[in-house]
Design a protein around this motif. Structure first.
Motif, mmCIF file in Angstrom:
data_model
loop_
_atom_site.group_PDB
_atom_site.id
_atom_site.type_symbol
_atom_site.label_atom_id
_atom_site.label_comp_id
_atom_site.label_asym_id
_atom_site.label_seq_id
_atom_site.Cartn_x
_atom_site.Cartn_y
_atom_site.Cartn_z
ATOM 1 N N ILE A 1 0.961 -1.119 -0.059
ATOM 2 C CA ILE A 1 0.159 -0.029 0.096
ATOM 3 C C ILE A 1 1.035 1.105 0.141
ATOM 4 C CG2 ILE A 1 -1.750 1.268 1.049
ATOM 5 C CD1 ILE A 1 -2.614 -1.349 2.397
ATOM 6 N N TRP A 2 0.621 2.089 -1.184
ATOM 7 C CA TRP A 2 1.313 3.314 -1.127
ATOM 8 C C TRP A 2 0.346 4.428 -0.883
ATOM 9 C CZ3 TRP A 2 6.705 4.056 -3.043
ATOM 10 C CH2 TRP A 2 7.492 2.772 -3.160
ATOM 11 N N SER A 3 0.685 5.694 -0.725
ATOM 12 C CA SER A 3 -0.111 6.502 -0.601
ATOM 13 C C SER A 3 0.568 8.098 -0.480
ATOM 14 C CB SER A 3 -0.856 6.677 0.655
ATOM 15 O OG SER A 3 -0.057 6.890 1.681
ATOM 16 N N VAL A 4 -0.193 8.858 -1.048
ATOM 17 C CA VAL A 4 0.425 10.215 -0.910
ATOM 18 C C VAL A 4 -0.924 11.362 -0.260
ATOM 19 C CG1 VAL A 4 -0.718 10.992 -3.100
ATOM 20 C CG2 VAL A 4 1.593 12.038 -2.177
ATOM 21 N N LEU A 5 -0.135 12.171 0.657
ATOM 22 C CA LEU A 5 -1.217 13.079 1.375
ATOM 23 C C LEU A 5 -1.061 14.263 0.731
ATOM 24 C CD1 LEU A 5 -0.201 11.914 5.123
ATOM 25 C CD2 LEU A 5 -1.848 10.915 3.506
ATOM 26 N N ALA A 6 -2.586 15.065 0.975
ATOM 27 C CA ALA A 6 -2.348 16.214 0.158
ATOM 28 C C ALA A 6 -1.461 17.221 0.487
ATOM 29 C CB ALA A 6 -4.038 16.961 0.627
ATOM 30 N N PRO A 7 -0.781 17.353 1.489
ATOM 31 C CA PRO A 7 0.190 18.522 1.599
ATOM 32 C C PRO A 7 1.388 17.998 0.946
ATOM 33 C CG PRO A 7 -0.743 18.020 3.594
ATOM 34 C CD PRO A 7 -1.498 17.261 3.114
ATOM 35 N N ALA A 8 1.942 17.096 0.861
ATOM 36 C CA ALA A 8 2.924 16.322 0.149
ATOM 37 C C ALA A 8 2.728 16.498 -1.485
ATOM 38 C CB ALA A 8 3.143 15.175 0.469
ATOM 39 N N TRP A 9 1.147 16.205 -1.786
ATOM 40 C CA TRP A 9 1.077 16.399 -3.159
ATOM 41 C C TRP A 9 1.088 17.777 -3.673
ATOM 42 C CZ3 TRP A 9 0.399 13.210 -7.212
ATOM 43 C CH2 TRP A 9 -0.328 13.548 -8.367
ATOM 44 N N ARG A 10 0.393 18.657 -2.973
ATOM 45 C CA ARG A 10 0.727 19.988 -3.255
ATOM 46 C C ARG A 10 2.091 20.323 -3.477
ATOM 47 N NH1 ARG A 10 -3.815 20.993 0.406
ATOM 48 N NH2 ARG A 10 -5.802 20.765 -0.818
ATOM 49 N N GLU A 11 3.036 19.970 -2.458
ATOM 50 C CA GLU A 11 4.344 20.507 -2.626
ATOM 51 C C GLU A 11 5.042 19.840 -3.633
ATOM 52 O OE1 GLU A 11 5.634 22.719 -0.462
ATOM 53 O OE2 GLU A 11 7.617 22.372 -1.672
ATOM 54 N N ALA A 12 4.857 18.754 -3.911
ATOM 55 C CA ALA A 12 5.402 18.245 -5.105
ATOM 56 C C ALA A 12 5.119 18.803 -6.590
ATOM 57 C CB ALA A 12 5.190 16.614 -5.373
ATOM 58 N N ARG A 13 3.727 18.866 -6.327
ATOM 59 C CA ARG A 13 3.332 19.908 -7.712
ATOM 60 C C ARG A 13 3.762 21.015 -7.882
ATOM 61 N NH1 ARG A 13 1.773 17.850 -11.554
ATOM 62 N NH2 ARG A 13 -0.558 18.381 -12.083
ATOM 63 N N ARG A 14 3.880 21.958 -6.922
ATOM 64 C CA ARG A 14 4.556 23.164 -6.659
ATOM 65 C C ARG A 14 6.230 23.075 -6.997
ATOM 66 N NH1 ARG A 14 1.449 24.980 -2.321
ATOM 67 N NH2 ARG A 14 2.938 23.890 -0.938
ATOM 68 N N ALA A 15 6.747 22.084 -6.706
ATOM 69 C CA ALA A 15 8.289 21.705 -7.285
ATOM 70 C C ALA A 15 8.447 21.296 -8.667
ATOM 71 C CB ALA A 15 8.681 20.809 -6.269
ATOM 72 N N GLY A 16 7.147 21.070 -9.215
ATOM 73 C CA GLY A 16 7.231 20.892 -10.482
ATOM 74 C C GLY A 16 7.248 19.186 -11.035
ATOM 75 N N ALA A 17 7.047 18.327 -9.865
ATOM 76 C CA ALA A 17 7.359 16.857 -9.893
ATOM 77 C C ALA A 17 6.110 16.380 -10.740
ATOM 78 C CB ALA A 17 7.215 16.103 -8.605
#
Ligand SMILES: CC(C)(COP(=O)(O)OP(=O)(O)OC[C@H]1O[C@@H](n2cnc3c(N)ncnc32)[C@H](O)[C@@H]1OP(=O)(O)O)[C@@H](O)C(=O)NCCC(=O)NCCS
Length: 187
Positions: free
Chosen positions: A171-187
């Motif tokens: 089971i893998w997951s991403v939490l909303a704050p990490a998702w937003r941070e990664a999107r901001r960083a251009g991931a």
């Protein structure tokens, strides 16, 4: 037909609805053996009737706000899918899944589709946690989870009985704050 562009190479995300049962079956027939190595979908979508029933079940999930399914198109052809198998808006949780037919692998189509759908779940629907369940041996699926910036929560040992063999399930997951941070960083 409305569609979301996934890039300038002809990749698009489109709704996948019961009236498309024939197109969905033809796609599944092209990918049956490849998709079926780790995913039970080809066993569920066997003919026109079962194809329509599967898409109808997702239409009902969408109406209940409990899941979604989208088609991934390449140059106008349905070549894969991305879905939210479960979505619980009150809890803020969802579980994503995906598949491609062999000709569509290696182009980033699922990663791009995932970004569009997870953005929607997180930003528009307030989902806090998006999960990714996969067999421990399914390296391409684990690579997608990694590419999406997910973290491995744990392993359910021998929990997945598939075609007579027991597999560990991750089971893998991403939490909303990490998702937003990664999107901001251009991931
Ligand atoms: C899981 C599955 C969808 C992964 O397909 P995939 O094409 O490897 O995944 P992506 O669409 O994210 O593409 C990533 C690949 O495209 C490449 N790529 C090209 N352009 C890219 C882009 N813009 N963005 C990201 N990756 C890109 C990546 O380098 C990677 O290639 P590599 O594996 O050679 O390094 C596929 O293996 C599959 O359908 N398997 C059978 C069904 C299944 O197991 N489903 C999951 C059940 S849990």
């Amino acid at each position: 037909m409305y569609a979301i562009s996934l890039g300038d190479d002809g990749a698009e995300l489109r709704p996948l609805e019961p009236w498309q049962a024939g197109e969905f079956l033809a796609h599944m027939d092209r990918g049956r053996e490849f998709v079926g190595r780790w995913n039970g979908l080809p066993d569920v979508v066997r003919d026109l009737e079962s194809s329509r029933a599967f898409l109808q079940a997702y239409a009902e999930k969408a109406a209940a706000d409990a899941g979604r399914i989208y088609g991934i198109h390449w140059d106008g052809t349905l070549v894969g899918g991305f879905l939210l198998r479960r979505m619980d808006v009150a809890q803020g949780t969802a579980e994503a899944g995906c598949w491609l037919e062999p000709s569509a692998v290696g182009k980033g189509l699922v990663t791009r589709a995932a970004r569009a759908v997870i953005d929607w779940a997180v930003e528009e629907r307030g989902v806090h946690r998006v999960e990714w369940w996969c067999a421990a041996g399914n390296a391409p699926s684990i690579a997608v989870a990694r590419r999406l910036g997910m973290t491995r929560d744990g392993v359910l040992r021998e929990s997945f009985l598939y075609r007579g063999v027991r597999h560990d399930e991750e089971i893998w997951s991403v939490l909303a704050p990490a998702w937003r941070e990664a999107r901001r960083a251009g991931a």
